[in-house]
Design a protein around this motif. Structure first.
Motif, PDB file in Angstrom:
ATOM      1  N   UNK A  38       0.843  -1.202   0.000  1.00 44.92           N
ATOM      2  CA  UNK A  38       0.000   0.000   0.000  1.00 44.92           C
ATOM      3  C   UNK A  38       0.875   1.248   0.000  1.00 44.92           C
ATOM      4  N   UNK A  39       1.860   1.294  -0.880  1.00 43.68           N
ATOM      5  CA  UNK A  39       2.719   2.471  -1.003  1.00 43.68           C
ATOM      6  C   UNK A  39       1.952   3.528  -1.802  1.00 43.68           C
ATOM      7  N   UNK A  40       1.185   4.339  -1.077  1.00 34.84           N
ATOM      8  CA  UNK A  40       0.182   5.181  -1.744  1.00 34.84           C
ATOM      9  C   UNK A  40       0.273   6.660  -1.412  1.00 34.84           C
ATOM     10  N   UNK A  41       1.437   7.089  -0.875  1.00 39.73           N
ATOM     11  CA  UNK A  41       1.625   8.507  -0.557  1.00 39.73           C
ATOM     12  C   UNK A  41       2.704   9.093  -1.478  1.00 39.73           C
ATOM     13  N   UNK A  42       2.944  10.393  -1.344  1.00 40.75           N
ATOM     14  CA  UNK A  42       3.831  11.077  -2.291  1.00 40.75           C
ATOM     15  C   UNK A  42       5.252  10.507  -2.368  1.00 40.75           C
TER      16      UNK A  42
ATOM     17  N   UNK B 239       3.681  -0.371 -20.904  1.00 41.86           N
ATOM     18  CA  UNK B 239       2.421  -0.003 -21.585  1.00 41.86           C
ATOM     19  C   UNK B 239       1.605   0.982 -20.765  1.00 41.86           C
ATOM     20  N   UNK B 240       1.787   0.934 -19.486  1.00 41.71           N
ATOM     21  CA  UNK B 240       1.016   1.781 -18.578  1.00 41.71           C
ATOM     22  C   UNK B 240       1.449   1.468 -17.159  1.00 41.71           C
ATOM     23  N   UNK B 241       0.755   2.017 -16.175  1.00 39.35           N
ATOM     24  CA  UNK B 241       1.087   1.771 -14.776  1.00 39.35           C
ATOM     25  C   UNK B 241      -0.155   1.985 -13.923  1.00 39.35           C
ATOM     26  N   UNK B 242      -0.161   1.364 -12.749  1.00 37.92           N
ATOM     27  CA  UNK B 242      -1.278   1.505 -11.811  1.00 37.92           C
ATOM     28  C   UNK B 242      -0.733   2.033 -10.491  1.00 37.92           C
ATOM     29  N   UNK B 243      -1.364   3.068  -9.943  1.00 30.41           N
ATOM     30  CA  UNK B 243      -0.964   3.583  -8.634  1.00 30.41           C
ATOM     31  C   UNK B 243      -2.179   3.640  -7.717  1.00 30.41           C
ATOM     32  N   UNK B 244      -1.891   3.580  -6.419  1.00 38.24           N
ATOM     33  CA  UNK B 244      -2.929   3.713  -5.400  1.00 38.24           C
ATOM     34  C   UNK B 244      -2.724   5.060  -4.725  1.00 38.24           C
ATOM     35  N   UNK B 245      -3.793   5.817  -4.508  1.00 37.52           N
ATOM     36  CA  UNK B 245      -3.701   7.121  -3.867  1.00 37.52           C
ATOM     37  C   UNK B 245      -4.409   7.057  -2.516  1.00 37.52           C
ATOM     38  N   UNK B 246      -3.627   7.162  -1.444  1.00 32.36           N
ATOM     39  CA  UNK B 246      -4.186   7.061  -0.097  1.00 32.36           C
ATOM     40  C   UNK B 246      -4.123   8.403   0.614  1.00 32.36           C
ATOM     41  N   UNK B 247      -5.216   8.810   1.241  1.00 34.66           N
ATOM     42  CA  UNK B 247      -5.272  10.130   1.885  1.00 34.66           C
ATOM     43  C   UNK B 247      -5.652   9.997   3.353  1.00 34.66           C
ATOM     44  N   UNK B 248      -4.991  10.800   4.212  1.00 33.90           N
ATOM     45  CA  UNK B 248      -5.420  10.844   5.609  1.00 33.90           C
ATOM     46  C   UNK B 248      -5.381  12.271   6.159  1.00 33.90           C
ATOM     47  N   UNK B 249      -5.415  13.257   5.241  1.00 31.27           N
ATOM     48  CA  UNK B 249      -5.524  14.663   5.668  1.00 31.27           C
ATOM     49  C   UNK B 249      -6.124  15.479   4.523  1.00 31.27           C
ATOM     50  N   UNK B 250      -6.706  16.601   4.881  1.00 31.27           N
ATOM     51  CA  UNK B 250      -7.365  17.463   3.892  1.00 31.27           C
ATOM     52  C   UNK B 250      -6.323  18.017   2.913  1.00 31.27           C
TER      53      UNK B 250
END
Length: 422
Positions: free
Chosen positions: A131-135, A150-161
């Protein structure tokens, strides 16, 4: 991605990060923000931490071979910036700009990592591990991403505004997938509405697909995947004790994990493949060999007892989904529910609502945590420690039984599994 090495000059890093370059640095081939992981030829990014500022670890990073440092203080072989985190965002965006392929992003209140893995493995695309989903890890991922992919997939995880806007600016996805909306990180977001507002930033991508689980919170329609509604619909869902399966456009799709989460992840992969014009048979075939990181509907048999370790993370949405799956399973079964963290002032109410749902489903869980006794009043038992929970289970569980473990990561509920034979 493995095997590809990109080399960047200190001058390029300084320009893209918007900093002043102090002499002495060498080319960089990797990026780290934890000094213990620095390897020769790395850029070490000295970020502020909760307890200590990363600049305290610059000497260790240098000893380990960092060829350049990004910091808010001057120094040899240093890119000096005003704000290291903002500089990292700028650098990450520039690294993303070096990749000509299509980026897919996954976000939502639960099921992100499972869905990201299903997309990446089903479509045979690179993605950050776990879950490496931060900046910071996203910037590192784009540094190491082969531009021929060909492409890539990322996960974006947020825990602040404001974090979703930052991550979207860094990743610039062509297509986003929203897995679910619900209560999460309420200490930071203040309310369910605040959490939803933050997650909806994901839908600013050129194209978006949303799960039917998010529909109740959306004001306008989006292309939807689901088992009950939506243009991208899975039919004949089977939630077995060891795997999940459904039909999609006449194809049988099977994943070697039980539960709704893996099924929704696989359905998202099939829907995205259709949107992108990929060949569906190959995607379904690769999903049959899906491998998820530990702690996500991970099945393990110990002494004839089947454990379902789903204790990597927990919020009300994911706990309810797990309980519904458990209630539908045959035979004797036990639920061990630890605390759901980061729910702020809503924590007690949400823990009691989960207990109410468990009772409605005919389950009598063993509860741990601050609200365990109040939860057990709905039906079930309370334990004060992992050791007590282990002893309680040992006295009751028999070979052939199913034990479901669910809690926030910090609870360490998987230790019950580790200690079972000890």
């Amino acid at each position: 991605m493995e095997g590809y090495v990109r080399e960047l000059s200190p001058e390029w890093v300084a320009e893209k990060a918007g900093g002043r370059l102090h002499p002495g640095g060498g080319p960089i081939r990797d990026l780290h923000w934890d000094s213990r992981e620095v390897t020769p030829g790395s850029l070490f990014v000295a970020l502020p931490g909760k307890r200590t500022h990363g600049r305290a670890f610059i000497p260790e990073a240098r000893v380990r071979g960092a060829s350049l440092v990004l910091s808010d203080r001057p120094g040899e072989a240093t890119v000096e910036v005003e704000d290291p985190y903002q500089a990292l965002l700028r650098l990450g965006g520039a690294l993303r700009g070096l990749f000509p392929g299509r980026v897919l992003a996954v976000g939502g209140s639960s099921g992100k990592t499972t869905t990201k893995e299903a997309l990446a493995q089903g479509l045979a695309l690179p993605a950050p591990p776990g879950n490496q989903n931060t900046a910071p890890p996203l910037a590192r991922f784009f540094l190491r991403l082969d531009p021929k992919a060909r492409g890539a997939v990322v996960e974006l995880g947020v825990d602040r505004v404001g974090e979703m806007a930052e991550l979207m600016g860094l990743a610039r996805p062509r297509l986003s997938v929203l897995t679910a909306l619900g209560e999460e990180h309420l200490e930071a977001f203040g309310s369910l509405e605040g959490a939803i507002r933050e997650e909806l930033g994901l839908l600013e991508a050129e194209e978006a697909l949303v799960s039917e689980l998010a529909l109740p919170y959306l004001e306008r329609p989006y292309p939807t995947y689901g088992f009950r509604e939506g243009a991208f619909r899975g039919e004949g869902l089977e939630l077995g004790p060891e795997e999940s399966a459904f039909r999609y456009r006449g194809l049988r799709v099977r994943v070697p994990y039980p539960g709704l989460g893996p099924a929704y992840g696989a359905l998202a992969a099939m829907a995205v493949a259709e949107v992108l014009g990929e060949e569906l048979e190959g995607v379904a075939e690769r999903l049959s060999a899906l491998r998820l990181p530990p702690g996500r509907m991970e099945r393990k048999e110990v002494g004839g007892v089947v454990f379902l370790n789903d204790a990597y993370n927990a919020n009300p949405l994911s706990v309810r989904a797990g309980l519904r799956w458990l209630a539908a399973q045959p035979g004797r079964k036990w639920a061990v529910l630890g605390e759901m963290r980061e729910l702020g002032g809503e924590s007690e109410r949400l823990h009691l609502e989960v207990a109410e749902e468990a009772a409605r489903l005919g389950l009598k869980p063993l509860y741990l945590g601050a609200f365990a006794k109040a939860q057990a009043a709905f039906g079930g038992e309370a334990a004060e420690s992992l050791e007590e929970a282990l002893a309680w289970l040992k006295a009751r569980v028999a070979p052939g039984d199913l034990v479901y473990l669910k809690a926030s990561r910090a609870v360490g509920l998987e230790r019950i599994l580790e200690l079972w034979d000890a």
